[in-house]
Design an enzyme around this catalytic site. Structure first.
Site, PDB file in Angstrom:
ATOM      1  N   GLU A  26       0.833  -1.204   0.000  1.00 20.91           N
ATOM      2  CA  GLU A  26       0.000   0.000   0.000  1.00 20.91           C
ATOM      3  C   GLU A  26       0.868   1.254   0.000  1.00 20.91           C
ATOM      4  OE1 GLU A  26      -2.627  -0.633   3.362  1.00 20.91           O
ATOM      5  OE2 GLU A  26      -4.069  -1.674   2.099  1.00 20.91           O
TER       6      GLU A  26
ATOM      7  N   GLU B 143      -6.781  -7.758  -0.774  1.00 23.66           N
ATOM      8  CA  GLU B 143      -7.215  -7.791   0.624  1.00 23.66           C
ATOM      9  C   GLU B 143      -8.721  -7.555   0.633  1.00 23.66           C
ATOM     10  OE1 GLU B 143      -5.195  -5.141   3.317  1.00 23.66           O
ATOM     11  OE2 GLU B 143      -3.226  -6.023   2.938  1.00 23.66           O
TER      12      GLU B 143
END
Ligand SMILES: *[C@@H]1O[C@H](CO)[C@@H](O)[C@H](O)[C@H]1NC(C)=O
Ligand SMILES: *[C@@H]1O[C@H](CO)[C@@H](O)[C@H](O)[C@H]1NC(C)=O
Ligand SMILES: *[C@@H]1O[C@H](CO)[C@@H](O)[C@H](O)[C@H]1NC(C)=O
Ligand SMILES: *[C@@H]1O[C@H](CO)[C@@H](O)[C@H](O)[C@H]1NC(C)=O
Ligand SMILES: *[C@@H]1O[C@H](CO)[C@@H](O)[C@H](O)[C@H]1NC(C)=O
Ligand SMILES: *[C@@H]1O[C@H](CO)[C@@H](O)[C@H](O)[C@H]1NC(C)=O
Ligand SMILES: *[C@@H]1O[C@H](CO)[C@@H](O)[C@H](O)[C@H]1NC(C)=O
Ligand SMILES: *[C@@H]1O[C@H](CO)[C@@H](O)[C@H](O)[C@H]1NC(C)=O
Ligand SMILES: *[C@@H]1O[C@H](CO)[C@@H](O)[C@H](O)[C@H]1NC(C)=O
Ligand SMILES: *[C@@H]1O[C@H](CO)[C@@H](O)[C@H](O)[C@H]1NC(C)=O
Ligand SMILES: *[C@@H]1O[C@H](CO)[C@@H](O)[C@H](O)[C@H]1NC(C)=O
Ligand SMILES: *[C@@H]1O[C@H](CO)[C@@H](O)[C@H](O)[C@H]1NC(C)=O
Length: 650
Positions: free
Chosen positions: A190, A269
């Protein structure tokens, strides 16, 4: 239109890469291939269209003895892959000291997954977030002055390179093309939520390719938004996104394709639950919306990783904090995450709903479900009487190294990763009383003592940095600081301990500190406490020990029952906040008066069978029940019922 142009470009790159590889690896068994078929928005595994439904499990959060059990359950749940992070801080606890054994035997974990017929998606990072101390980076990086983590700062890249040169050669034989289960590797994590230093992410990409070859599939994961993808995307690396149930899947897909015109649609995710903080409500994700969005993803040909599929536990001191100065919050010991396989490895409603859904989309292999027990038996033990050993002050001569320093030093400066530091100094002036003690640089929670009497607690979470005390010239001031977890997100470059100066009445600067190391790392701590006990009789609990952090111990024997030891949960009703050690295992922090986690997972394999062979040690910080009732109530218990979603105190 732009998509067309990109198509030609992708084919060109793909051909180029393929040619390069064939010239360098002539002996390769070409029947094992895993590639991204960009033009057709899919993967090709051994030349066949492929997609995965995978689940996250972290080897460092599951007792090694249970790795196989959990992997079996994941396979039986219909998954064809697992996803794990690699935690650098566990493998290189001190610079140049590597650990790939026991609980840290990543290679064995990956091989076990292969044995269970699961592919592996490896999230190397090296930054992983994951609600782990410093996002999985080793604390000692912060010993380097002015280092900027997660950037192309050479102070950061040097240790990163050294680590990748140790790790990746171990991974290479485990790649799919080399006969192993690893189909893809994630670069950073991320990154678009953090920075925009493309030199850094490109450097990582090239380092991975240099060691693993140019055929390997690399990917990034970022939040579902243009703002995240803009800097998270790395050229020529597969872009994936993450989001939870209730998200507009069509819109998410459009967002992804704005940044990567072609390629498979992947949610890396897909959230089965959410992370949890002390002094907060437990987060639930309901089954129905979870399944609805999962179905929508699968209908869109997405490959999906469920995060978490089995969360496990933050044993030891490895749980992170988040939030920084504005809103620092430490995460729970439990990483149950409301996941389909709960913290103790039991299957819940979500597990079966996911399994039934996946069966409609993936070819199901022959799975022997009869071997899967949905809920394992737990044991409860009679109450155990704890014996007071000593206060933290009694223990200092035995437990602690110390450093003298004019100004307070941080954990990093005294080369200590986790645990506690005790800062002591003597007042050399007479303050106006009541005096205000100020510790604005506190990270994260502290007990203050004047002449070894409890004076109060400071807390970064609650923004209490000042305390009214009564003191005089010559008073000994002690500040016991707990590192509640370095930030994994939002405040990554932070040191721990006392990072500024300490004053009295805002004008007297306190100097000449003695700083004691209290790392309480499993082996040295338990050995020292045990030796101490054997060398002398237990100290008596005295009334002036009120609220002085202290050690308590007990020996106990398991009942002679078939199948024992079984999993169980430590219940510390009446105790306040501390750390529990069971037979050389740090089970993690307990804090039932805060919640929402009330009990602590104690895995069966951590117990011993022989009489008197089990030892439990508590380091209680705030207030023990022994104080009120030293004869009858100085107890803990192991119970069958786990409570991670209890009420919390604000
Ligand atoms: C190549 O790999 C395939 C699939 O794993 C296997 O069946 C085959 O025996 C291998 N061939 C050689 C020459 O190693
Ligand atoms: C760290 O940065 C500060 C402020 O820019 C500077 O004064 C100091 O010399 C730097 N220290 C090192 C070791 O680079
Ligand atoms: C990236 O590298 C280029 C070329 O070496 C350099 O000019 C630039 O300043 C670097 N950017 C960052 C953010 O370090
Ligand atoms: C989802 O997003 C698409 C594309 O932006 C939009 O057309 C659609 O109305 C959205 N659906 C819902 C339920 O909001
Ligand atoms: C999914 O893939 C199939 C086979 O390639 C294709 O026919 C179908 O249109 C795809 N569906 C979506 C929603 O992209
Ligand atoms: C004190 O430091 C030394 C050297 O770093 C180390 O070997 C020893 O284990 C430490 N002792 C304690 C009690 O932590
Ligand atoms: C405080 O004073 C006492 C008594 O003189 C001394 O033993 C102790 O070492 C001093 N503590 C510190 C931290 O200087
Ligand atoms: C503590 O105070 C001293 C003396 O004023 C100063 O030199 C030092 O920089 C201060 N330390 C911090 C971390 O602010
Ligand atoms: C601090 O320590 C130094 C060196 O030991 C000593 O000269 C000085 O008087 C001390 N100051 C205070 C305020 O304790
Ligand atoms: C626990 O039992 C063992 C074996 O009987 C003994 O050596 C040890 O001292 C005991 N420890 C405590 C804390 O009672
Ligand atoms: C624990 O202490 C209580 C109260 O003193 C006593 O009745 C009980 O027998 C003790 N239990 C054990 C296992 O020693
Ligand atoms: C809390 O957890 C328990 C045990 O897992 C479960 O029975 C209960 O339903 C949960 N509470 C809520 C509100 O979901």
């Amino acid at each position: 239109m732009i998509r067309r142009l990109f198509l030609f470009f992708s084919i060109f790159v793909f051909v180029l890469v393929t040619v390069t590889c064939q010239t360098t690896t002539t002996t390769k068994n070409n029947s094992r291939t895993f590639i991204v078929d960009y033009p057709n928005d899919r993967f090709l595994k051994d030349g066949q269209p492929f997609r995965y439904v995978s689940g996250s499990i972290h080897y460092f959060r599951v007792p090694k003895q249970y790795w196989q059990d959990r992997l079996k359950k994941m396979r039986s749940g219909g998954l064809n892959a697992i996803q794990t992070y690699v935690e650098w801080s566990s493998h290189e606890p001190m610079p140049g000291q590597y650990d790939f054994d026991g609980q840290n035997n990543l290679i064995e974990f990956i091989r076990l997954a292969q044995t269970e017929n699961l592919l592996v998606i490896l999230r190397v990072g090296p930054y992983i977030c994951a609600e782990r101390d410093l996002g999985g980076l080793p604390f000692w990086l912060l010993r380097e002055p002015n280092i900027t983590l997660r950037t192309s700062d050479p102070r950061f890249l040097r240790p990163v390179n050294r680590w990748l040169e140790i790790l990746l050669p171990k991974i290479r034989p485990l790649l799919y093309e080399n006969g192993g289960p690893i189909i893809m590797l994630q670069v950073e994590n991320e990154y678009g939520s953090y920075g925009c230093d493309l030199n850094y992410t490109i450097h990582l990409r090239d380092k991975f390719r240099e060691i693993l070859g140019h055929q390997v599939v690399l990917f990034t994961t970022d939040g579902n938004g243009d703002g995240y993808l803009r800097c998270g995307h790395i050229p020529h690396v597969l872009t994936t996104i993450d989001f939870g149930s209730g998200t507009n899947v069509t819109k998410a897909k459009q967002t992804l394709y704005r940044h990567q015109e072609f390629g498979p649609f992947i949610n890396s995710e897909y959230y089965s639950g959410w992370l949890d903080y002390w002094q907060s409500n437990f987060n639930f994700v309901n089954v129905n919306p979870f399944i609805e969005t999962l179905q929508e993803l699968l209908d869109n040909n997405a490959s999906v990783n469920i995060y978490m599929y089995h969360g496990g536990s933050n044993f030891d001191f490895k749980a992170s904090g988040n939030g920084g100065d504005e809103n620092y919050q430490p995460t729970l010991t439990s990483y149950d995450y409301d996941a389909p396989i709960n913290e103790a490895g039991d299957l819940n409603e979500k597990y079966f709903a996911i399994r039934d859904l996946i069966a409609q989309y993936l070819p199901t292999d022959s799975i022997d479900e009869r071997n899967i027990k949905a809920v394992s038996e737990k044991m409860s033990l009679p109450p155990i009487n704890m014996t007071f050993v000593a206060t933290i002050f009694d223990l200092l001569p035995f437990l602690a190294n110390k450093t003298l320093s004019k100004y307070p030093l941080t954990f990093e400066q005294v080369n200590q990763a986790y645990g506690f530091l005790l800062y002591q100094t003597n007042l050399t002036f007479h303050p106006t009383n009541p005096a205000i003690l100020s510790v604005p640089g506190l990270r994260d929670r502290a007990h203050v003592f004047v002449d070894q009497r409890f004076a109060g607690i400071l807390s970064r979470t609650q923004k209490y940095f000042n305390l009214s005390i009564l003191a005089h010239n010559g008073s000994e001031l002690s500040i016991l600081v707990e590192n509640q977890g370095r930030c994994s997100y939002g405040c990554i470059n932070e040191h721990r301990g006392i990072i500024g100066n300490v004053t009295v009445n805002h004008k007297h600067l306190l100097i000449n500190w003695t700083i004691y190391n209290l790392p309480f790392d499993e082996h040295s701590f338990i050995d020292t406490v045990t030796q101490l006990l054997q060398s002398k009789t237990t100290l008596q609990f005295e009334s002036n020990y009120y609220r002085i952090p202290s050690i308590y111990i007990a020996n106990f024997t398991l009942p002679k029952l078939p199948g024992y030891p079984l999993d169980t949960f430590l219940q510390t009703n009446g105790w306040s906040k501390g750390v529990a050690f069971l037979n050389n295992h740090n089970l993690g922090r307990y804090w039932p008066v805060a919640g929402p986690q009330i009990t602590v997972y104690a895995p069966g394999p951590y117990f011993n069978r022989a009489p008197n062979s089990n030892e439990i040690i508590l380091f209680e910080l705030d207030e023990s029940p022994c104080w009120y009732d030293s004869n009858n109530n100085c107890q803990i218990q192991f119970v069958k019922q786990h409570i991670v979603n209890g009420t919390y105190a604000n």
